[in-house]
Design a protein around this motif. Structure first.
Motif, PDB file in Angstrom:
ATOM      1  N   ARG A  27      -8.046  -6.642  -9.906  1.00 25.08           N
ATOM      2  CA  ARG A  27      -7.147  -6.309  -8.788  1.00 25.08           C
ATOM      3  C   ARG A  27      -7.694  -5.152  -7.954  1.00 25.08           C
ATOM      4  O   ARG A  27      -7.524  -5.124  -6.747  1.00 25.08           O
ATOM      5  N   ALA A  28      -8.357  -4.201  -8.612  1.00 25.52           N
ATOM      6  CA  ALA A  28      -8.914  -3.061  -7.874  1.00 25.52           C
ATOM      7  C   ALA A  28     -10.011  -3.525  -6.907  1.00 25.52           C
ATOM      8  O   ALA A  28     -10.104  -3.021  -5.785  1.00 25.52           O
ATOM      9  N   ASP A  29     -10.847  -4.482  -7.338  1.00 22.49           N
ATOM     10  CA  ASP A  29     -11.876  -5.029  -6.453  1.00 22.49           C
ATOM     11  C   ASP A  29     -11.233  -5.717  -5.256  1.00 22.49           C
ATOM     12  O   ASP A  29     -11.659  -5.515  -4.114  1.00 22.49           O
ATOM     13  N   LEU A  30     -10.241  -6.547  -5.522  1.00 23.70           N
ATOM     14  CA  LEU A  30      -9.568  -7.271  -4.439  1.00 23.70           C
ATOM     15  C   LEU A  30      -8.915  -6.297  -3.467  1.00 23.70           C
ATOM     16  O   LEU A  30      -9.052  -6.445  -2.247  1.00 23.70           O
ATOM     17  N   ARG A  31      -8.235  -5.295  -3.990  1.00 22.30           N
ATOM     18  CA  ARG A  31      -7.569  -4.296  -3.142  1.00 22.30           C
ATOM     19  C   ARG A  31      -8.602  -3.565  -2.273  1.00 22.30           C
ATOM     20  O   ARG A  31      -8.420  -3.418  -1.068  1.00 22.30           O
ATOM     21  N   LEU A  32      -9.693  -3.113  -2.885  1.00 23.14           N
ATOM     22  CA  LEU A  32     -10.720  -2.395  -2.150  1.00 23.14           C
ATOM     23  C   LEU A  32     -11.289  -3.257  -1.025  1.00 23.14           C
ATOM     24  O   LEU A  32     -11.407  -2.814   0.116  1.00 23.14           O
ATOM     25  N   LEU A  33     -11.639  -4.508  -1.329  1.00 25.27           N
ATOM     26  CA  LEU A  33     -12.243  -5.381  -0.329  1.00 25.27           C
ATOM     27  C   LEU A  33     -11.266  -5.769   0.769  1.00 25.27           C
ATOM     28  O   LEU A  33     -11.631  -5.787   1.957  1.00 25.27           O
ATOM     29  N   VAL A  34     -10.036  -6.085   0.406  1.00 29.16           N
ATOM     30  CA  VAL A  34      -9.032  -6.428   1.428  1.00 29.16           C
ATOM     31  C   VAL A  34      -8.849  -5.254   2.377  1.00 29.16           C
ATOM     32  O   VAL A  34      -8.910  -5.411   3.600  1.00 29.16           O
ATOM     33  N   LYS A  35      -8.631  -4.074   1.846  1.00 34.11           N
ATOM     34  CA  LYS A  35      -8.394  -2.904   2.703  1.00 34.11           C
ATOM     35  C   LYS A  35      -9.634  -2.572   3.530  1.00 34.11           C
ATOM     36  O   LYS A  35      -9.517  -2.216   4.703  1.00 34.11           O
ATOM     37  N   HIS A  36     -10.806  -2.696   2.923  1.00 33.57           N
ATOM     38  CA  HIS A  36     -12.037  -2.436   3.668  1.00 33.57           C
ATOM     39  C   HIS A  36     -12.160  -3.384   4.857  1.00 33.57           C
ATOM     40  O   HIS A  36     -12.382  -2.948   5.995  1.00 33.57           O
ATOM     41  N   PHE A  37     -12.030  -4.695   4.600  1.00 30.27           N
ATOM     42  CA  PHE A  37     -12.203  -5.654   5.682  1.00 30.27           C
ATOM     43  C   PHE A  37     -11.075  -5.588   6.708  1.00 30.27           C
ATOM     44  O   PHE A  37     -11.289  -5.873   7.894  1.00 30.27           O
ATOM     45  N   MET A  38      -9.891  -5.188   6.296  1.00 28.24           N
ATOM     46  CA  MET A  38      -8.814  -4.964   7.265  1.00 28.24           C
ATOM     47  C   MET A  38      -9.166  -3.779   8.160  1.00 28.24           C
ATOM     48  O   MET A  38      -8.929  -3.819   9.369  1.00 28.24           O
ATOM     49  N   ALA A  39      -9.739  -2.727   7.591  1.00 29.81           N
ATOM     50  CA  ALA A  39     -10.156  -1.560   8.382  1.00 29.81           C
ATOM     51  C   ALA A  39     -11.235  -1.952   9.387  1.00 29.81           C
ATOM     52  O   ALA A  39     -11.211  -1.514  10.543  1.00 29.81           O
ATOM     53  N   VAL A  40     -12.184  -2.774   8.957  1.00 28.28           N
ATOM     54  CA  VAL A  40     -13.234  -3.238   9.867  1.00 28.28           C
ATOM     55  C   VAL A  40     -12.605  -4.044  11.004  1.00 28.28           C
ATOM     56  O   VAL A  40     -12.964  -3.860  12.178  1.00 28.28           O
ATOM     57  N   LEU A  41     -11.654  -4.921  10.688  1.00 25.31           N
ATOM     58  CA  LEU A  41     -10.981  -5.699  11.727  1.00 25.31           C
ATOM     59  C   LEU A  41     -10.247  -4.782  12.702  1.00 25.31           C
ATOM     60  O   LEU A  41     -10.304  -4.994  13.917  1.00 25.31           O
ATOM     61  N   GLU A  42      -9.575  -3.758  12.191  1.00 20.32           N
ATOM     62  CA  GLU A  42      -8.888  -2.809  13.079  1.00 20.32           C
ATOM     63  C   GLU A  42      -9.867  -2.161  14.055  1.00 20.32           C
ATOM     64  O   GLU A  42      -9.535  -1.960  15.220  1.00 20.32           O
ATOM     65  N   ASP A  43     -11.075  -1.830  13.565  1.00 13.47           N
ATOM     66  CA  ASP A  43     -12.078  -1.210  14.431  1.00 13.47           C
ATOM     67  C   ASP A  43     -12.616  -2.190  15.470  1.00 13.47           C
ATOM     68  O   ASP A  43     -12.880  -1.814  16.605  1.00 13.47           O
TER      69      ASP A  43
END
Length: 125
Positions: A27-43
């Motif tokens: 779950r920690a991997d999934l959380r990290l990757l989801v939040k990371h890629f969401m941040a990239v999309l926001e940028d």
């Protein structure tokens, strides 16, 4: 809507992606990757006209257009973590995900195809 997300450390992203691709994510991997890629999309697509949701990990508002402030936004994209990661990395196309029923998209501007796969714009100041 909470404050903007921040991209994760590149080494942590690479390690988590390796575990996801090997079939051994937690779950920690999934959380990290989801939040990371969401941040990239926001940028890449700043705005407030489309809400992208990957429960239970994150939701962001992106894409220029009419600003959403209350209630259900006029455009919503919702998917699971594995699908979001596959879309973000180019391992799955938007069309493939839609045809397989792996995402729900409704409203104007809800097609994220122009932004996928995500390409990290690098650090912002």
């Amino acid at each position: 809507m909470p404050a903007r997300l921040r991209p994760a450390d590149p080494a942590a992203v690479a390690a988590a992606l390796d575990r996801v691709r090997s079939g051994d994510p937690d779950r920690a991997d999934l959380r990290l990757l989801v939040k990371h890629f969401m941040a990239v999309l926001e940028d890449l697509a700043p705005g407030k006209s489309v809400e992208v949701r990957v429960p239970p990990y994150a939701a962001v508002q992106v894409i220029p257009g009419v600003r959403h402030t209350r209630g259900t936004p006029p455009a919503v994209v919702e998917t699971d973590a594995a699908t979001w990661i596959a879309l973000a990395t180019g391992e799955l196309t938007w069309t493939e995900a839609e045809r397989a029923g792996r995402l729900r998209a409704s409203g104007e501007r809800a097609d994220l195809t122009p932004y996928l796969p995500l390409h990290d714009p690098g650090p912002t100041s």
